[in-house]
Design an enzyme around this catalytic site. Sequence first.
Site, PDB file in Angstrom:
ATOM      1  CD  GLU A 424      -0.113  -5.623 -11.074  1.00 27.74           C
ATOM      2  OE1 GLU A 424       0.451  -4.650 -10.550  1.00 27.74           O
ATOM      3  OE2 GLU A 424      -1.230  -6.040 -10.717  1.00 27.74           O
TER       4      GLU A 424
HETATM    5  C1  LIG Z   1      10.390  -3.506  -7.238  1.00 22.32           C
HETATM    6  C2  LIG Z   1       9.086  -4.024  -6.719  1.00 22.32           C
HETATM    7  C3  LIG Z   1       7.939  -3.271  -6.874  1.00 22.32           C
HETATM    8  C4  LIG Z   1       6.726  -3.729  -6.359  1.00 22.32           C
HETATM    9  N1  LIG Z   1       5.611  -2.927  -6.429  1.00 22.32           N
HETATM   10  C5  LIG Z   1       4.490  -3.289  -5.739  1.00 22.32           C
HETATM   11  C6  LIG Z   1       3.387  -2.385  -5.602  1.00 22.32           C
HETATM   12  O1  LIG Z   1       3.400  -1.278  -6.141  1.00 22.32           O
HETATM   13  N2  LIG Z   1       2.323  -2.769  -4.856  1.00 22.32           N
HETATM   14  C7  LIG Z   1       2.277  -3.979  -4.225  1.00 22.32           C
HETATM   15  O2  LIG Z   1       1.287  -4.272  -3.566  1.00 22.32           O
HETATM   16  N3  LIG Z   1       3.296  -4.878  -4.351  1.00 22.32           N
HETATM   17  C8  LIG Z   1       4.400  -4.548  -5.068  1.00 22.32           C
HETATM   18  N4  LIG Z   1       5.461  -5.415  -5.168  1.00 22.32           N
HETATM   19  C9  LIG Z   1       5.352  -6.719  -4.551  1.00 22.32           C
HETATM   20  C10 LIG Z   1       5.191  -7.846  -5.577  1.00 22.32           C
HETATM   21  O3  LIG Z   1       3.937  -7.767  -6.184  1.00 22.32           O
HETATM   22  C11 LIG Z   1       5.452  -9.178  -4.841  1.00 22.32           C
HETATM   23  O4  LIG Z   1       6.837  -9.230  -4.588  1.00 22.32           O
HETATM   24  C12 LIG Z   1       4.987 -10.372  -5.648  1.00 22.32           C
HETATM   25  O5  LIG Z   1       3.586 -10.414  -5.716  1.00 22.32           O
HETATM   26  C13 LIG Z   1       5.464 -11.705  -5.055  1.00 22.32           C
HETATM   27  O6  LIG Z   1       5.240 -11.783  -3.677  1.00 22.32           O
HETATM   28  P1  LIG Z   1       6.457 -12.172  -2.718  1.00 22.32           P
HETATM   29  O7  LIG Z   1       7.598 -11.279  -3.023  1.00 22.32           O
HETATM   30  O8  LIG Z   1       5.970 -12.213  -1.322  1.00 22.32           O
HETATM   31  O9  LIG Z   1       6.894 -13.620  -3.176  1.00 22.32           O
HETATM   32  P2  LIG Z   1       6.244 -14.992  -2.674  1.00 22.32           P
HETATM   33  O10 LIG Z   1       4.771 -14.921  -2.718  1.00 22.32           O
HETATM   34  O11 LIG Z   1       6.905 -15.388  -1.400  1.00 22.32           O
HETATM   35  O12 LIG Z   1       6.712 -15.975  -3.843  1.00 22.32           O
HETATM   36  C14 LIG Z   1       8.017 -16.560  -3.902  1.00 22.32           C
HETATM   37  C15 LIG Z   1       7.999 -17.622  -5.005  1.00 22.32           C
HETATM   38  O13 LIG Z   1       7.056 -18.644  -4.672  1.00 22.32           O
HETATM   39  C16 LIG Z   1       6.097 -18.788  -5.727  1.00 22.32           C
HETATM   40  N5  LIG Z   1       4.771 -19.036  -5.162  1.00 22.32           N
HETATM   41  C17 LIG Z   1       4.172 -18.404  -4.127  1.00 22.32           C
HETATM   42  N6  LIG Z   1       2.944 -18.898  -3.929  1.00 22.32           N
HETATM   43  C18 LIG Z   1       2.762 -19.860  -4.862  1.00 22.32           C
HETATM   44  C19 LIG Z   1       1.679 -20.737  -5.179  1.00 22.32           C
HETATM   45  N7  LIG Z   1       0.522 -20.690  -4.544  1.00 22.32           N
HETATM   46  N8  LIG Z   1       1.860 -21.618  -6.200  1.00 22.32           N
HETATM   47  C20 LIG Z   1       3.013 -21.646  -6.890  1.00 22.32           C
HETATM   48  N9  LIG Z   1       4.053 -20.834  -6.645  1.00 22.32           N
HETATM   49  C21 LIG Z   1       3.930 -19.956  -5.636  1.00 22.32           C
HETATM   50  C22 LIG Z   1       6.123 -17.469  -6.489  1.00 22.32           C
HETATM   51  O14 LIG Z   1       5.708 -17.629  -7.835  1.00 22.32           O
HETATM   52  C23 LIG Z   1       7.592 -17.073  -6.387  1.00 22.32           C
HETATM   53  O15 LIG Z   1       8.342 -17.705  -7.374  1.00 22.32           O
HETATM   54  C24 LIG Z   1       6.667  -4.994  -5.715  1.00 22.32           C
HETATM   55  C25 LIG Z   1       7.830  -5.766  -5.600  1.00 22.32           C
HETATM   56  C26 LIG Z   1       9.022  -5.284  -6.057  1.00 22.32           C
HETATM   57  C27 LIG Z   1      10.269  -6.115  -5.846  1.00 22.32           C
END
Ligand SMILES: Cc1cc2nc3c(=O)[nH]c(=O)nc-3n(C[C@H](O)[C@H](O)[C@H](O)COP(=O)(O)OP(=O)(O)OC[C@H]3O[C@@H](n4cnc5c(N)ncnc54)[C@H](O)[C@@H]3O)c2cc1C
Length: 582
Positions: A424
């Site tokens: 989220e």
């Molecule tokens: C169990 C689970 C359930 C989920 N359910 C859903 C769902 O129902 N629907 C859905 O759409 N998604 C869902 N997700 C996805 C979830 O919302 C994403 O994993 C989350 O938004 C982070 O994206 P990412 O994993 O690609 O991490 P990344 O975006 O790669 O981030 C990795 C790290 O880098 C940091 N970061 C990235 N960009 C920036 C920036 N611009 N400035 C500073 N820091 C940054 C982040 O804060 C984080 O610490 C789910 C994930 C899991 C694991």
Amino acid sequence: MIYRAPIAEQHFVLDSIADIGGLSDLPAFEAVSAAVVESILLESAKLAEEVLAPLNRIGDAQGASFSENTVTLPAGFVEAYRKYAAGGWASLGGDPAHGGQGLPFALGCAVQEQLTSANMAFAVCMTLTQGAIEALSAHGSKEQKELYLTRLINGDWTGTMNLTEPQAGSDVGALRTKAERRPDGSYHITGSKIFITWGEHDAAENIIHLVLARVPGAPEGTRGISLFLVPKCLDGGARNDVRCESIEHKLGIHASPTCTMSFGENGQCIGYLVGAENGGMRAMFTMMNHARIGVGLQGVAVAERAYQGALAYARERVQGKRIVEHADVRRMLMTMKATTEAIRALVYFTAAALDRAHADADPEKGREAQLLADLLTPIAKAYATDMGVEMASLAIQVFGGVGYIEETGIAQHLRDSRIAPIYEGTNGIQALDLVSRKLPQGHWRRLLAEIDYFVSSLPDGEDIGHMRLHLADAVGSLKYASEWLAGKQSSDDIAAGATPYLRLFGTVVCAWLLTKQAVIARAQLNAGKGDTRFLNAKIAIARFFAEQMLPPAAALRGPITCGAGMLYALSEEQLAADSRQH
Ligand SMILES: Cc1cc2nc3c(=O)[nH]c(=O)nc-3n(C[C@H](O)[C@H](O)[C@H](O)COP(=O)(O)OP(=O)(O)OC[C@H]3O[C@@H](n4cnc5c(N)ncnc54)[C@H](O)[C@@H]3O)c2cc1C
């Protein structure tokens, strides 16, 4: 471990902080009386304690399972879902025009807290369905509301949110799922999404996926995103071309299927536009604002459950004497109790601001409430979920060695809670939202002025008077840090201070809300009303928070205003350097 819903505490916070009495003065919520609140909390507690809590360990041990594009929930989950739907719980906040009960979101939060404490993996489905209901209520067409909203509100169907793709996580604008208009006005959807919570399951006959995608020629980034409704089963019952390809093996919430979804593998996936083309982010924000508060609530719920487990253990375990008598164990229990009550107040307060924003007939008051909800939403999401993880970890510490052993069940709460600061919108992204979008809106000045006034008018006295000094100091730090961030030109410096700033802001708002409760508790005691033990505990908890949690938070003003230089003091090569090379 047994779960008992904290009904008296929830009711007190709804009264004193969410001002549920004031909400019931608004025409939209006139059906809400103290008796209605009490009976809803008592009934939902039965579902949480008797149906969902006993399934929590089973869900963790069995997990959801996947075979040939279908997902089977752990034993008992389908029956539990049926009880949830049959009890009308899905309809609490729904629009009465579509079969909902139209009750305030703040009250819905208290119910959802109980369900989540009892079984987070089960209850997360409700958080997402609620988000889908909000998005369709605000942006759906009349036909979409009639066809889909009613079935989501009555619990026949569940909803999902589909944003994430492998290359598009925090950077939602990078998504590639496509939507092409068909002659009949519907769209062909093609693409795949990952990590979709409850994307497939066997508890409801249909699943309504809300999917972000791009139409041909859409602008780059978030400006070119549109929102589509993609039902698992089409009107008439035929299966749509949307499939679950696999589910994830993960740290916690094992019973919640986290699905990889493929849309249109056979070129036959039909979706319906919600709102306008390229207007998807606006619609999605409606969904996300509720869902973000809902995820903050997961922090509250897990902290409460972990606290109950830790307290029960501490009262039985003997090391010289019962460990509950040792000062350091008391420190941990007081920290857990105070923090849980603090974040509960923060989340209910934010939800009530959203209720006022939607329902206040006075447009100026409604606008003010919306600004307050906007400001507090990233704080409620990030601060409460960080605290949820910290409190779940502290509960393991209270258990000592056996806490680290799965059989006690306490470790599950830490594993479950760990996702909440990530999904989220990660908590890092929430902090950026706070400093880069919410701070410039300026409403923080008004909120801090209100807190300042409250602090200066605190009565003298043994207990409450002691809190004034700490509150004044922390509010002073927050003002200083806010002015510093608001006056900064360098976006790197602003981003560098974002996370500690959110923590300071969260701690100050929590201290304020706890102290408000203490003042009300003191007044009730003076008037000879209420449960003396409960009210005296309220005052002691507020004082503990002010004296133990506020001073370290006030000191965050240094790290917030440090600037980005220190974070980049090492080059990437230096970060990677192996000390043996020197
Ligand atoms: C169990 C689970 C359930 C989920 N359910 C859903 C769902 O129902 N629907 C859905 O759409 N998604 C869902 N997700 C996805 C979830 O919302 C994403 O994993 C989350 O938004 C982070 O994206 P990412 O994993 O690609 O991490 P990344 O975006 O790669 O981030 C990795 C790290 O880098 C940091 N970061 C990235 N960009 C920036 C920036 N611009 N400035 C500073 N820091 C940054 C982040 O804060 C984080 O610490 C789910 C994930 C899991 C694991």
